[in-house]
Design an enzyme around this catalytic site. Structure first.
Site, PDB file in Angstrom:
ATOM      1  N   GLU A 169      36.594  38.166  10.260  1.00  0.00           N
ATOM      2  CA  GLU A 169      37.730  38.946   9.742  1.00  0.00           C
ATOM      3  C   GLU A 169      38.982  38.598  10.565  1.00  0.00           C
ATOM      4  O   GLU A 169      38.894  38.416  11.781  1.00  0.00           O
ATOM      5  CB  GLU A 169      37.391  40.432   9.933  1.00  0.00           C
ATOM      6  CG  GLU A 169      38.481  41.430   9.577  1.00  0.00           C
ATOM      7  CD  GLU A 169      38.172  42.840  10.080  1.00  0.00           C
ATOM      8  OE1 GLU A 169      37.540  42.990  11.154  1.00  0.00           O
ATOM      9  OE2 GLU A 169      38.560  43.804   9.385  1.00  0.00           O
ATOM     10  N   LYS A 214      39.505  44.190   1.609  1.00  0.00           N
ATOM     11  CA  LYS A 214      38.645  45.183   2.265  1.00  0.00           C
ATOM     12  C   LYS A 214      38.818  46.571   1.664  1.00  0.00           C
ATOM     13  O   LYS A 214      39.932  47.101   1.598  1.00  0.00           O
ATOM     14  CB  LYS A 214      38.974  45.210   3.762  1.00  0.00           C
ATOM     15  CG  LYS A 214      38.088  46.079   4.623  1.00  0.00           C
ATOM     16  CD  LYS A 214      38.460  45.867   6.098  1.00  0.00           C
ATOM     17  CE  LYS A 214      37.597  46.644   7.065  1.00  0.00           C
ATOM     18  NZ  LYS A 214      37.976  46.326   8.468  1.00  0.00           N
ATOM     19  N   CYS A 226      33.952  43.439   7.627  1.00  0.00           N
ATOM     20  CA  CYS A 226      33.709  44.360   8.751  1.00  0.00           C
ATOM     21  C   CYS A 226      33.039  45.667   8.324  1.00  0.00           C
ATOM     22  O   CYS A 226      31.886  45.675   7.916  1.00  0.00           O
ATOM     23  CB  CYS A 226      35.016  44.596   9.493  1.00  0.00           C
ATOM     24  SG  CYS A 226      34.791  45.363  11.116  1.00  0.00           S
TER      25      CYS A 226
END
Lengths: 305, 305
Positions: free
Chosen positions: B36, B112, B161
């Site tokens: 990330e 995300k 993540c």
């Protein structure tokens, strides 16, 4: 619990369960978790009908056959989870479990949602997996219940066997703030018909892995309890364990026989996860999850063009 | 990847990434997964505004700054996943990742969904976690894409993540038949402000546990890749690993520095799970999962009466 053979009487099995209950109580347990279909052998491996099938079912809970377990538990002030085959007055059949508090009161009932196996028997196979034939899909959802002060007012939920491999089961309980999930199971240790599939070690790893990760992802305790060992030539994994809200195993069975494991359940260990990393209200994005409820099966993406 | 300091130039970091790409290619890799926000330090730990913030964002992908990585990968015939901070022409900001095939073509983009941290800075804290301030919630869902023949036509998906801790992310990909999930992360090893929380060992365990269990429960491969080590006094866990569809770790990083791990991905290992235990069409019961999409946060059950 170790194995229960088809020839074992219910009375014999009940004596074993009471002995385990007493041992747990002597070690300070206030809650005892028994396996799925705890009163009998795992009968869905047999093709049965009529009375031979009905004998495995309980028409009420409790009932005179299981009363000695309920009575002994109440006398000891110990509650329990137990799985059984349920036959309703309307003739419906479910793979069920009840949660009984220390006064002998049933405070929650659950009917297994994720039924494995098949409706039709496998022709020529020595061992079947006929849960989809013998049971209807559970129709009670995944209810969480707030227990009484005996159990620190814990928010408790139940699953049965295969349910534990489905993160949806855990999440529906998690969305009710569950702090302690009780699970009984009968899981094959290998293909009893001799197919070349996963071995007992890998299957036990899977069973433990899903309990650990889903306990962590929902910041809950989990107690997962096997009926284990060789039932009439068909092997069941063990691996019963107690898992904390960090996904750590705090107690684990070491045998495939009757065995008591105990742990202290500190519900405050749920708080860190529920308030920070897994603060659902702050971090979940249900609008991105729609496929989970819109679709049962897989729809693959098209070829890349 | 090891840490990237705030003072490190983008050019310096890009040289490291190209070196890792070349080492992976020399070991036979056809797909390389970077973390990330791979081109910079994990800047959401700093309270920034204006140009100081904008400098961490990319207005297009690829762009002249990152072109040497894209060029080298194309020359080697190696594709990659890489995370970056995206600033759109309309001024929207996302924590994004792209999947680039061996011809240099972007075949999928992801933004995300599960942003941790807060909008408001923590007063007086040396280190912040301001993802909710700097980024909008991802608006592309969890798209799975069928890759080309270079990657065996694998059905591939991405997370970033914190997404990996949410079983919903995995299930939405699983419902598209995903066979390989790529994940980059920057996960704190401890509270950099000195709070008494989980240590690095427990946090690494959590990171590995969720990859293993969710890979198993969706019968998919997973590649989960850290930016690790000490970034300007704030520690990040390592634990990059490659997980098979049984949830077994087949390769694992051993350091907190730049390091290449490789594995052969046999997509056929997904079949057993997808066709039997996790045959979603046969076994899922979406009508029992409604809370998952109806409710973001927890609603606890009432007191028992």
């Amino acid at each position: 619990m170790g194995p229960t053979q088809r020839a074992d009487s219910r009375a014999h099995t009940l004596v074993r369960m009471i002995r385990l209950l007493e041992e747990a109580a002597s070690k300070g347990a206030r809650l005892v978790v028994f396996p799925e279909l705890a009163f009998t052998t795992f009968f869905p491996r047999w093709l049965l009908e009529g009375e031979a099938l009905d004998n495995y079912f309980d028409r009420s809970m409790p009932n005179p056959q299981v009363a000695p377990l309920f009575d002994r538990a109440r006398a000891l002030g110990v509650g329990f989870y137990v799985g059984y085959a349920e036959l309703t007055a309307e003739g419906q059949r479910f793979n069920s479990a009840v949660l009984v508090d220390g006064t002998g009161r049933i405070i929650s009932k659950y009917r297994k949602v994720h039924l494995p196996g098949s409706v039709a028997p496998r022709p020529g196979a020595k061992y079947q997996q006929l849960e989809k034939r013998y049971f209807e899909y559970g129709d009670l959802g995944f209810p969480a219940v707030r227990a009484g002060s005996d159990w620190q007012n814990a928010i408790m939920g139940m699953m049965i066997c295969n349910d534990r491999r489905w993160p949806e089961s855990w999440r529906v309980l998690g969305l009710q703030g569950v702090e302690l999930v009780c699970i009984g199971y009968n899981s094959a240790a290998y293909d009893p018909n001799g197919g070349n599939t996963e071995d007992a070690s890998l299957r036990t790893f899977h069973s433990t892995l899903v309990a650990q990760a889903n306990a962590y992802m929902n910041a809950t305790w989990a107690i997962t309890v096997a009926k284990a060992g060789d039932e009439d030539g068909s092997g069941l994994i063990g691996g019963s364990c107690i898992v904390d809200p960090n996904g750590r195993i705090v107690a684990k069975a070491t045998s495939l026989a009757d065995e008591v494991i105990v742990a202290d359940i500190d519900l405050d260990l749920c708080r860190q996860g529920k308030e920070k990393m897994f603060n659902f209200a702050a971090h979940r994005r249900p609008e991105q999850y729609r496929l989970i409820t819109e679709r049962a099966g897989v729809v693959e993406p098209p070829e890349l063009v």
